[in-house]
Design a protein around this motif. Structure first.
Motif, short mmCIF file in Angstrom:
data_model
loop_
_atom_site.label_atom_id
_atom_site.label_comp_id
_atom_site.label_asym_id
_atom_site.label_seq_id
_atom_site.Cartn_x
_atom_site.Cartn_y
_atom_site.Cartn_z
N ALA A 64 48.04 116.01 38.87
CA ALA A 64 48.93 116.72 37.98
C ALA A 64 49.62 115.72 37.11
N ILE A 65 50.43 114.94 37.93
CA ILE A 65 51.17 113.83 37.25
C ILE A 65 50.48 113.00 36.13
N CYS A 66 49.17 112.72 36.39
CA CYS A 66 48.42 111.91 35.41
C CYS A 66 48.28 112.98 34.12
N LEU A 178 43.17 99.49 39.93
CA LEU A 178 43.48 100.18 38.72
C LEU A 178 44.88 100.78 38.63
N GLY A 179 45.28 101.21 37.72
CA GLY A 179 46.62 102.17 37.66
C GLY A 179 47.93 101.71 38.16
N SER A 180 47.96 100.51 38.07
CA SER A 180 49.18 99.79 38.59
C SER A 180 49.30 100.03 40.07
N ASN A 181 48.41 100.21 40.86
CA ASN A 181 48.65 100.22 42.18
C ASN A 181 49.26 99.05 42.76
N ILE A 182 49.14 98.08 42.21
CA ILE A 182 49.81 97.02 42.78
C ILE A 182 51.00 97.07 42.80
N THR A 299 61.29 106.24 48.92
CA THR A 299 59.82 106.75 49.35
C THR A 299 58.90 105.73 48.66
N GLU A 300 59.33 105.36 47.20
CA GLU A 300 58.30 104.28 46.65
C GLU A 300 58.99 103.32 45.79
N SER A 301 58.37 102.31 45.45
CA SER A 301 58.82 101.48 44.47
C SER A 301 57.21 101.20 43.65
C1 AVJ Z 1 49.58 105.57 41.87
C2 AVJ Z 1 51.17 104.25 42.71
C3 AVJ Z 1 50.32 103.68 40.49
O1 AVJ Z 1 53.80 104.00 40.89
O2 AVJ Z 1 53.17 105.20 39.12
C4 AVJ Z 1 53.37 108.39 40.07
C5 AVJ Z 1 52.30 106.69 41.75
N1 AVJ Z 1 54.53 107.60 41.65
N2 AVJ Z 1 54.76 108.96 39.90
C6 AVJ Z 1 52.99 105.04 40.20
C7 AVJ Z 1 53.45 107.68 41.15
C8 AVJ Z 1 55.50 108.73 40.99
C9 AVJ Z 1 51.87 105.77 40.90
N3 AVJ Z 1 50.73 104.94 41.47
#
Ligand code: AVJ
Length: 340
Positions: A64-66, A178-182, A299-301
């Motif tokens: 959904a975010i995408c 892809l997707g800036s997973n890095i 939770t995430e960078s």
């Molecule tokens: C899938 C890891 C690239 O970091 O942008 C989307 C995950 N986190 N919104 C990102 C994500 C918050 C996304 N990645």
């Protein structure tokens, strides 16, 4: 030093030197989810593993975010893939075996593959720690004519080693990252990951990597704290998962989603901010923690890059960039690099 002037170092090793024999079945992770949670949530600053965001509901929320107008990464990358797929596939070699690390719902790779001549049979391998994500991507890619899909529930490095070890004579590899997973990896981990990937490859194999670029702070905030609250739900779903899988007692309404731009580190951070002093227990991880009002769980960078950082990082890990395509509006970069 710019990549073009760096000395050429041969990082090549025979693939057999490091790659263990493919065992047919790969264990998802050397440490369990509970161990990860105990280590990260028990430490300061408190953290949770970003890869745990992608259970069934989390994967659906990410999809959904995408689609959100404020999250440009997926649209920009898909447009670049569509516009340049012939050049990319040509440079990677017509018969390359393709492996994608973290394929999401498979849409992007399907877009790329529509640039292949329909007659050409393609072996496609998908690697992800999330079985749910793999199911969706596998189903999507099986609908592409001539494509043979294999799914590997594994970490990126071990999944790639497994696929590389099973390649046929004369077959090159195209790794899609892809997707800036890095961007989820801290710079030293990202560097180590790229080096491990390089060690699994042979000279002439290629990697297609998507990197989200630094852009104005307001745009980044809207992308990671969208007005519909989908990203907030994606983030807080981690707590739902801890409650369900580890018997935790997180009260969802006492944690606020926060997206922070860390200018010095050039990264977006997602946090869950405790709205009061509270104690939470996570029996499945053998953990009970006190959280002060305002204390966060990180939770995430999502690191954001400058184009030259990408080229240099690739070069240092043993890759030579051979093509780069940029979306100037969304500020997103797609780079094709060859193992040198
Ligand atoms: C899938 C890891 C690239 O970091 O942008 C989307 C995950 N986190 N919104 C990102 C994500 C918050 C996304 N990645």
């Amino acid at each position: 030093m710019s990549p073009a002037t760096m000395p050429l170092v041969d990082a090549e090793k025979p693939p057999s030197a490091e790659a263990p024999m493919a065992s047919g079945h790969d264990v998802p992770a050397p440490v369990s989810f509970a161990d990860d949670v105990r280590r990260l949530l028990g430490a300061r600053p408190r953290r949770l593993p970003a890869h745990a965001l992608y259970d069934a509901l989390g994967s659906a929320l990410f999809d959904a975010i995408c689609h959100l107008p404020w999250y440009p990464i997926t649209r920009a990358e898909t447009a670049l893939l569509r516009a340049h797929r012939r050049a990319i596939l040509e440079a990677a070699g017509r018969r390359a075996r393709i492996v994608e690390l973290g394929p999401g719902n498979g849409e992007k790779l399907a877009t790329l593959l529509h640039g292949s001549p329909t007659s050409a049979a393609r072996d496609v391998h998908l690697v992800d720690v999330s079985a749910t994500a793999l199911d969706a991507a596998t189903a999507r890619l099986r609908r592409v004519p001539g494509v043979q899909v294999s799914a590997h529930v594994a970490r990126y490095e071990s999944g790639l080693r497994e696929v590389a070890a099973a390649r046929r004579d004369g077959e090159t590899l195209l790794v899609c990252f892809l997707g800036s997973n890095i961007g989820n990896f801290d710079p030293p981990d990202a560097d180590m990951l790229l080096r491990q990937m390089r060690a699994a490859l042979r000279r002439g194999d290629t990697m297609l990597i998507g990197s989200d670029l630094v852009k104005p702070r307001e745009q980044l905030h809207a992308a990671y704290d969208d007005p519909l609250g989908v990203t907030a739900a994606f983030n807080r779903n981690l707590l739902v998962r801890l409650n369900r899988e580890l018997g935790a007692d997180f009260a969802l309404d006492v944690f606020a989603h926060e997206a922070r731009w860390n200018e010095a580190a050039r990264r977006m951070e997602m946090h869950l901010v405790s709205q009061r002093d509270q104690c939470v227990s996570v029996p499945g991880a053998g953990l009970a923690i006190d959280l002060a009002a305002g204390e966060t769980i990180w939770t995430e960078s999502s690191y954001k890059y400058r184009p030259l950082d990408v080229a240099e990082g690739l070069w240092q890990a043993g890759f030579a960039p051979v093509g780069a395509w940029q979306d100037d509006e969304a500020k997103f970069l797609l780079t094709l690099a060859a193992a040198r």
